[in-house]
Enzyme design. Structure first.
Site, PDB file in Angstrom:
ATOM      1  NE  ARG A   1      65.873  45.364   1.032  1.00 18.07           N
ATOM      2  CZ  ARG A   1      64.516  45.708   0.724  1.00 18.07           C
ATOM      3  NH1 ARG A   1      64.445  46.435  -0.435  1.00 18.07           N
ATOM      4  NH2 ARG A   1      63.871  45.676   1.604  1.00 18.07           N
TER       5      ARG A   1
ATOM      6  NE  ARG B   1      62.191  40.841   1.950  1.00 17.13           N
ATOM      7  CZ  ARG B   1      61.287  40.024   1.619  1.00 17.13           C
ATOM      8  NH1 ARG B   1      60.419  40.437   0.766  1.00 17.13           N
ATOM      9  NH2 ARG B   1      60.882  38.952   2.105  1.00 17.13           N
TER      10      ARG B   1
ATOM     11  CG  ASP C   1      65.221  43.670   4.261  1.00 11.14           C
ATOM     12  OD1 ASP C   1      66.043  43.464   3.437  1.00 11.14           O
ATOM     13  OD2 ASP C   1      64.402  44.417   3.939  1.00 11.14           O
TER      14      ASP C   1
END
Length: 201
Positions: free
Chosen positions: A128, A94, A126
């Site tokens: 990303r 992630r 996270d």
């Protein structure tokens, strides 16, 4: 985040013979690939999966997550349909990277859940960035997707970049005793659309 197209080649797999397109981030040099099957640039919505790299799940058959199972299911679904796209993004763990993921796994071995482990290492749950998909999709002349995902953040990020998500298809596979807690945490803390073990009872 800008990326540039590098080259395309054929990629035979057990599922189908895909076309593999290479892309490079201009700022970081990070490399990503896109697999396509059939005519994806004819203006019709494309069956798609945006899949973040998971070396442990995708290549080493780890049962701690559902990543490898999802990758295989996505490629099989695209092959069955004869048309589709898989965006394979080099955003391990992630977004925290492979070695930090190992550190996070060690914390999980001590009792932390997947979100707590990232946070104890000083990372967000996270990291990303799906904006890297925009240039890839534009290069391939794709405007609308039938997206295989359980992640609302992924849908929102793509729509924010002007990608039309005409259908969201669940991709829930690979649940096992080793990832039951991980999947439950993704549902409760990250908002993923996942049936819990209790829902199956």
């Amino acid at each position: 985040m800008e990326v540039r197209f590098v080259e395309t080649c054929s990629l035979p797999t057990p599922f189908a013979v895909f076309e593999m397109h290479g892309f490079e981030e201009l700022e970081s040099g990070q490399e990503h690939v896109v697999l396509t099957l059939g005519d994806v640039s004819n203006g019709q919505p494309v069956l798609a999966r945006t899949h973040s790299e998971c070396l442990t799940g995708d290549a080493l058959f780890s049962m701690r997550c559902d990543c490898g199972y999802q990758l295989e299911q996505a490629m099989q679904s695209i092959a069955d349909e004869g048309r589709g796209i898989l965006l394979y993004l080099r955003q391990e763990g992630r977004g925290i990277g492979l070695l930090n993921k190992i550190r996070a796994y060690q914390l999980q071995d001590q009792g932390a859940d997947t979100v707590e482990a990232n946070e104890k290492l000083g990372f967000a749950a996270d990291l990303r960035d799906y904006s890297i998909c925009y240039d890839m999709l534009k290069h391939l002349n794709i405007q609308s997707l039938r997206l295989m995902t359980n992640n609302p953040r992924k849908v929102n990020a793509l729509e924010k970049g002007g990608v039309e998500i005409v259908e969201r298809l669940p991709i829930q596979v690979g649940r096992n005793p080793h990832n039951e807690s991980y999947l439950s945490t993704k549902a409760s803390k990250l908002g993923h659309w996942l049936k819990t073990h209790q829902d199956d009872m």
